[in-house]
Motif scaffolding. Sequence first.
Motif, PDB file in Angstrom:
ATOM      1  N   LYS A  53       0.666  -1.311   0.028  1.00 15.41           N
ATOM      2  CA  LYS A  53       0.208   0.179   0.177  1.00 15.41           C
ATOM      3  C   LYS A  53       1.009   1.189  -0.155  1.00 15.41           C
ATOM      4  O   LYS A  53       0.309   2.382  -0.428  1.00 15.41           O
ATOM      5  CB  LYS A  53      -0.808   0.047   1.148  1.00 15.41           C
ATOM      6  CG  LYS A  53      -1.857  -1.059   1.136  1.00 15.41           C
ATOM      7  CD  LYS A  53      -2.798  -1.269   2.256  1.00 15.41           C
ATOM      8  CE  LYS A  53      -3.200  -2.559   2.702  1.00 15.41           C
ATOM      9  NZ  LYS A  53      -3.090  -2.916   3.752  1.00 15.41           N
ATOM     10  N   SER A  70       2.324   3.860  -4.812  1.00 10.98           N
ATOM     11  CA  SER A  70       1.055   4.495  -5.392  1.00 10.98           C
ATOM     12  C   SER A  70       1.255   4.313  -7.133  1.00 10.98           C
ATOM     13  O   SER A  70       0.280   4.299  -7.681  1.00 10.98           O
ATOM     14  CB  SER A  70       0.745   5.762  -5.249  1.00 10.98           C
ATOM     15  OG  SER A  70       1.967   6.512  -5.524  1.00 10.98           O
ATOM     16  N   GLN A  79      -0.985   1.357 -10.028  1.00  8.87           N
ATOM     17  CA  GLN A  79      -2.278   0.794  -9.690  1.00  8.87           C
ATOM     18  C   GLN A  79      -3.018   1.442 -10.747  1.00  8.87           C
ATOM     19  O   GLN A  79      -3.169   2.574 -11.089  1.00  8.87           O
ATOM     20  CB  GLN A  79      -2.603   1.663  -8.224  1.00  8.87           C
ATOM     21  CG  GLN A  79      -3.780   1.205  -7.480  1.00  8.87           C
ATOM     22  CD  GLN A  79      -4.004   1.843  -6.098  1.00  8.87           C
ATOM     23  OE1 GLN A  79      -3.297   2.743  -5.737  1.00  8.87           O
ATOM     24  NE2 GLN A  79      -4.767   1.141  -5.108  1.00  8.87           N
ATOM     25  N   ASP A  80      -4.199   0.666 -10.933  1.00  7.39           N
ATOM     26  CA  ASP A  80      -5.140   0.924 -11.965  1.00  7.39           C
ATOM     27  C   ASP A  80      -6.372   1.717 -11.486  1.00  7.39           C
ATOM     28  O   ASP A  80      -7.260   0.602 -10.784  1.00  7.39           O
ATOM     29  CB  ASP A  80      -5.345  -0.390 -13.114  1.00  7.39           C
ATOM     30  CG  ASP A  80      -6.265   0.147 -14.121  1.00  7.39           C
ATOM     31  OD1 ASP A  80      -6.746   1.136 -14.105  1.00  7.39           O
ATOM     32  OD2 ASP A  80      -6.431  -0.995 -14.942  1.00  7.39           O
ATOM     33  N   ARG A  81      -6.638   2.780 -11.384  1.00  5.22           N
ATOM     34  CA  ARG A  81      -7.613   3.638 -10.699  1.00  5.22           C
ATOM     35  C   ARG A  81      -8.999   3.320 -11.623  1.00  5.22           C
ATOM     36  O   ARG A  81     -10.094   3.777 -11.246  1.00  5.22           O
ATOM     37  CB  ARG A  81      -7.581   4.880 -10.454  1.00  5.22           C
ATOM     38  CG  ARG A  81      -6.317   5.176  -9.549  1.00  5.22           C
ATOM     39  CD  ARG A  81      -6.336   4.439  -8.244  1.00  5.22           C
ATOM     40  NE  ARG A  81      -7.515   4.679  -7.411  1.00  5.22           N
ATOM     41  CZ  ARG A  81      -7.808   3.853  -6.408  1.00  5.22           C
ATOM     42  NH1 ARG A  81      -7.117   2.760  -6.187  1.00  5.22           N
ATOM     43  NH2 ARG A  81      -8.906   4.168  -5.770  1.00  5.22           N
ATOM     44  N   GLU A  82      -8.969   2.730 -12.685  1.00  2.00           N
ATOM     45  CA  GLU A  82     -10.290   2.495 -13.211  1.00  2.00           C
ATOM     46  C   GLU A  82     -10.654   0.971 -13.158  1.00  2.00           C
ATOM     47  O   GLU A  82     -11.799   0.833 -13.737  1.00  2.00           O
ATOM     48  CB  GLU A  82      -9.942   2.607 -15.055  1.00  2.00           C
ATOM     49  CG  GLU A  82      -9.637   4.057 -15.410  1.00  2.00           C
ATOM     50  CD  GLU A  82     -10.655   4.937 -15.027  1.00  2.00           C
ATOM     51  OE1 GLU A  82     -11.680   4.756 -15.321  1.00  2.00           O
ATOM     52  OE2 GLU A  82     -10.289   6.095 -14.282  1.00  2.00           O
ATOM     53  N   ILE A  84     -11.679  -1.748  -9.939  1.00  2.00           N
ATOM     54  CA  ILE A  84     -12.032  -2.146  -8.609  1.00  2.00           C
ATOM     55  C   ILE A  84     -11.722  -3.438  -8.259  1.00  2.00           C
ATOM     56  O   ILE A  84     -12.066  -4.498  -8.885  1.00  2.00           O
ATOM     57  CB  ILE A  84     -13.401  -2.130  -8.163  1.00  2.00           C
ATOM     58  CG1 ILE A  84     -13.917  -0.611  -8.661  1.00  2.00           C
ATOM     59  CG2 ILE A  84     -13.873  -2.478  -7.014  1.00  2.00           C
ATOM     60  CD1 ILE A  84     -15.330  -0.380  -8.470  1.00  2.00           C
ATOM     61  N   GLU A 106      -9.733  -1.909  -0.357  1.00  2.00           N
ATOM     62  CA  GLU A 106      -9.928  -1.384  -1.537  1.00  2.00           C
ATOM     63  C   GLU A 106     -11.646  -1.378  -1.923  1.00  2.00           C
ATOM     64  O   GLU A 106     -11.905  -0.367  -2.234  1.00  2.00           O
ATOM     65  CB  GLU A 106      -9.268  -1.991  -2.698  1.00  2.00           C
ATOM     66  CG  GLU A 106      -9.327  -1.314  -4.075  1.00  2.00           C
ATOM     67  CD  GLU A 106      -8.525  -1.728  -5.042  1.00  2.00           C
ATOM     68  OE1 GLU A 106      -8.749  -1.427  -6.275  1.00  2.00           O
ATOM     69  OE2 GLU A 106      -7.514  -2.311  -4.699  1.00  2.00           O
ATOM     70  N   TRP A 119     -13.612   2.071  -2.301  1.00  4.97           N
ATOM     71  CA  TRP A 119     -14.390   2.170  -3.528  1.00  4.97           C
ATOM     72  C   TRP A 119     -16.044   2.152  -3.084  1.00  4.97           C
ATOM     73  O   TRP A 119     -16.894   3.134  -3.585  1.00  4.97           O
ATOM     74  CB  TRP A 119     -14.423   1.211  -4.475  1.00  4.97           C
ATOM     75  CG  TRP A 119     -13.270   1.249  -5.315  1.00  4.97           C
ATOM     76  CD1 TRP A 119     -12.183   0.508  -5.418  1.00  4.97           C
ATOM     77  CD2 TRP A 119     -13.065   2.379  -6.255  1.00  4.97           C
ATOM     78  NE1 TRP A 119     -11.265   1.088  -6.461  1.00  4.97           N
ATOM     79  CE2 TRP A 119     -11.715   2.235  -6.889  1.00  4.97           C
ATOM     80  CE3 TRP A 119     -14.100   3.436  -6.672  1.00  4.97           C
ATOM     81  CZ2 TRP A 119     -11.557   3.095  -8.083  1.00  4.97           C
ATOM     82  CZ3 TRP A 119     -13.395   4.264  -7.898  1.00  4.97           C
ATOM     83  CH2 TRP A 119     -12.312   4.148  -8.172  1.00  4.97           C
ATOM     84  N   SER A 151     -16.750   5.781  -1.655  1.00 10.41           N
ATOM     85  CA  SER A 151     -16.509   6.569  -2.916  1.00 10.41           C
ATOM     86  C   SER A 151     -17.940   6.581  -3.654  1.00 10.41           C
ATOM     87  O   SER A 151     -18.469   7.747  -4.151  1.00 10.41           O
ATOM     88  CB  SER A 151     -15.528   6.312  -3.628  1.00 10.41           C
ATOM     89  OG  SER A 151     -15.405   7.131  -4.795  1.00 10.41           O
ATOM     90  N   VAL A 168     -14.828   0.762 -13.063  1.00 10.72           N
ATOM     91  CA  VAL A 168     -15.385   1.694 -12.384  1.00 10.72           C
ATOM     92  C   VAL A 168     -16.588   2.349 -13.024  1.00 10.72           C
ATOM     93  O   VAL A 168     -17.510   2.445 -12.640  1.00 10.72           O
ATOM     94  CB  VAL A 168     -14.362   2.871 -12.030  1.00 10.72           C
ATOM     95  CG1 VAL A 168     -15.220   3.944 -11.143  1.00 10.72           C
ATOM     96  CG2 VAL A 168     -13.254   2.301 -10.908  1.00 10.72           C
TER      97      VAL A 168
END
Length: 63
Positions: A5, A8, A11-14, A16, A23, A27, A30, A49
């Motif tokens: 963790k 950074s 990491q694929d923020r698109e 989940i 995580e 999500w 969010s 996402v």
Amino acid sequence: MADDKSKSQGQDRERINVNQDYEARGWAKSLKTTPQRLKEAVHAVGDRVSKVREYLKKSDKPH
């Protein structure tokens, strides 16, 4: 390989990852839903996402 963790990058923020509790909780918060509901959405439409957000909006509308 363990999920570090502190890093950074990469990491694929698109996408989940509901297999990582922290995580999934992040999500869910969010997207204003529960972790269980999030897992259901990912199972239904995949881990993107945008698709999950669309699924949650559609399923929250009254019929």
